[in-house]
Write a protein that holds these residues in place. Structure first.
Motif, PDB file in Angstrom:
ATOM      1  N   GLN A   1       3.395 -14.029   4.010  1.00 34.66           N
ATOM      2  CA  GLN A   1       4.300 -14.380   5.073  1.00 34.66           C
ATOM      3  C   GLN A   1       5.748 -14.479   4.573  1.00 34.66           C
ATOM      4  OE1 GLN A   1       5.650 -16.573   8.677  1.00 34.66           O
ATOM      5  NE2 GLN A   1       6.542 -17.016   6.717  1.00 34.66           N
ATOM      6  N   ASP A   2       5.962 -14.946   3.580  1.00 35.57           N
ATOM      7  CA  ASP A   2       7.651 -14.988   3.094  1.00 35.57           C
ATOM      8  C   ASP A   2       8.079 -13.727   2.471  1.00 35.57           C
ATOM      9  OD1 ASP A   2       7.648 -17.475   4.348  1.00 35.57           O
ATOM     10  OD2 ASP A   2       7.394 -18.561   2.404  1.00 35.57           O
ATOM     11  N   GLU A   3       7.109 -12.972   2.185  1.00 33.11           N
ATOM     12  CA  GLU A   3       7.544 -11.569   1.329  1.00 33.11           C
ATOM     13  C   GLU A   3       8.600 -10.737   2.288  1.00 33.11           C
ATOM     14  OE1 GLU A   3       4.059  -9.616   0.124  1.00 33.11           O
ATOM     15  OE2 GLU A   3       3.965 -10.814  -1.500  1.00 33.11           O
ATOM     16  N   PHE A   4       9.593 -10.016   1.754  1.00 37.91           N
ATOM     17  CA  PHE A   4      10.368  -9.250   2.450  1.00 37.91           C
ATOM     18  C   PHE A   4       9.805  -8.100   3.111  1.00 37.91           C
ATOM     19  CE2 PHE A   4      13.560  -5.713   2.291  1.00 37.91           C
ATOM     20  CZ  PHE A   4      14.543  -6.519   3.129  1.00 37.91           C
TER      21      PHE A   4
ATOM     22  N   THR B   1       6.287  -7.866   7.893  1.00 38.53           N
ATOM     23  CA  THR B   1       6.964  -7.590   9.462  1.00 38.53           C
ATOM     24  C   THR B   1       6.483  -8.389  10.239  1.00 38.53           C
ATOM     25  OG1 THR B   1       5.317  -5.707  10.183  1.00 38.53           O
ATOM     26  CG2 THR B   1       7.633  -5.137   8.684  1.00 38.53           C
ATOM     27  N   PHE B   2       7.195  -8.896  11.561  1.00 40.50           N
ATOM     28  CA  PHE B   2       6.492  -9.638  12.611  1.00 40.50           C
ATOM     29  C   PHE B   2       5.188  -8.900  13.065  1.00 40.50           C
ATOM     30  CE2 PHE B   2       6.163 -10.613  17.153  1.00 40.50           C
ATOM     31  CZ  PHE B   2       6.095 -11.900  16.995  1.00 40.50           C
ATOM     32  N   ALA B   3       5.113  -7.359  13.102  1.00 42.78           N
ATOM     33  CA  ALA B   3       4.165  -6.735  13.606  1.00 42.78           C
ATOM     34  C   ALA B   3       2.769  -6.983  12.609  1.00 42.78           C
ATOM     35  CB  ALA B   3       4.455  -5.274  13.637  1.00 42.78           C
ATOM     36  N   MET B   4       2.922  -7.193  11.483  1.00 42.09           N
ATOM     37  CA  MET B   4       1.873  -7.555  10.542  1.00 42.09           C
ATOM     38  C   MET B   4       1.365  -8.927  10.924  1.00 42.09           C
ATOM     39  SD  MET B   4       3.523  -5.702   7.250  1.00 42.09           S
ATOM     40  CE  MET B   4       2.550  -6.460   5.889  1.00 42.09           C
ATOM     41  N   VAL B   5       2.453  -9.835  11.175  1.00 40.20           N
ATOM     42  CA  VAL B   5       1.889 -11.194  11.381  1.00 40.20           C
ATOM     43  C   VAL B   5       1.187 -11.404  12.817  1.00 40.20           C
ATOM     44  CG1 VAL B   5       2.940 -13.446  12.062  1.00 40.20           C
ATOM     45  CG2 VAL B   5       3.976 -11.990  10.216  1.00 40.20           C
ATOM     46  N   GLN B   6       1.819 -10.374  13.815  1.00 42.39           N
ATOM     47  CA  GLN B   6       0.916 -10.612  14.977  1.00 42.39           C
ATOM     48  C   GLN B   6      -0.588  -9.887  14.744  1.00 42.39           C
ATOM     49  OE1 GLN B   6       2.238 -12.709  17.147  1.00 42.39           O
ATOM     50  NE2 GLN B   6       1.965 -11.283  18.616  1.00 42.39           N
TER      51      GLN B   6
END
Length: 95
Positions: free
Chosen positions: A76-79, A82-87
């Motif tokens: 989650q904290d890696e540079f 992305t938000f798309a990956m989180v979603q």
């Protein structure tokens, strides 16, 4: 409420802390002034203590299946996350 319903757009997501207020100051996820959350902060805000373990298991299964990873906080904290990956993760886990 599910985490993907809380994190409806990128402006509500944060990395490297559980939650922040409108000034960007770290706060606890349940604090009334919190306006942005990480996945774990969202988990704490959206689910009871009894539900957290089940939802975390769902998240971990999806994280491994989708991204081949086993550490949710680190991913989650890696540079490169992305938000798309989180979603994608949240919807796959139905969290």
């Amino acid at each position: 409420m599910k985490i993907y319903e809380l994190l409806t757009d990128e402006s509500k997501w944060v990395q490297r802390t559980y939650a922040v207020d409108g000034n960007g100051k770290p706060v606890t996820p349940l604090y009334r002034t919190a306006v942005r959350w990480c996945i774990i902060g969202g988990l704490r805000k959206c689910y009871s203590l009894w539900e957290e373990a089940k939802v975390m298991q769902q998240l971990m299964r999806s994280l491994l299946r989708l991204f081949g990873r086993t550490n949710l906080s680190r991913w989650q904290d890696e540079f490169t996350t992305t938000f798309a990956m989180v979603q994608q993760l949240l919807r796959d886990a139905d969290a």
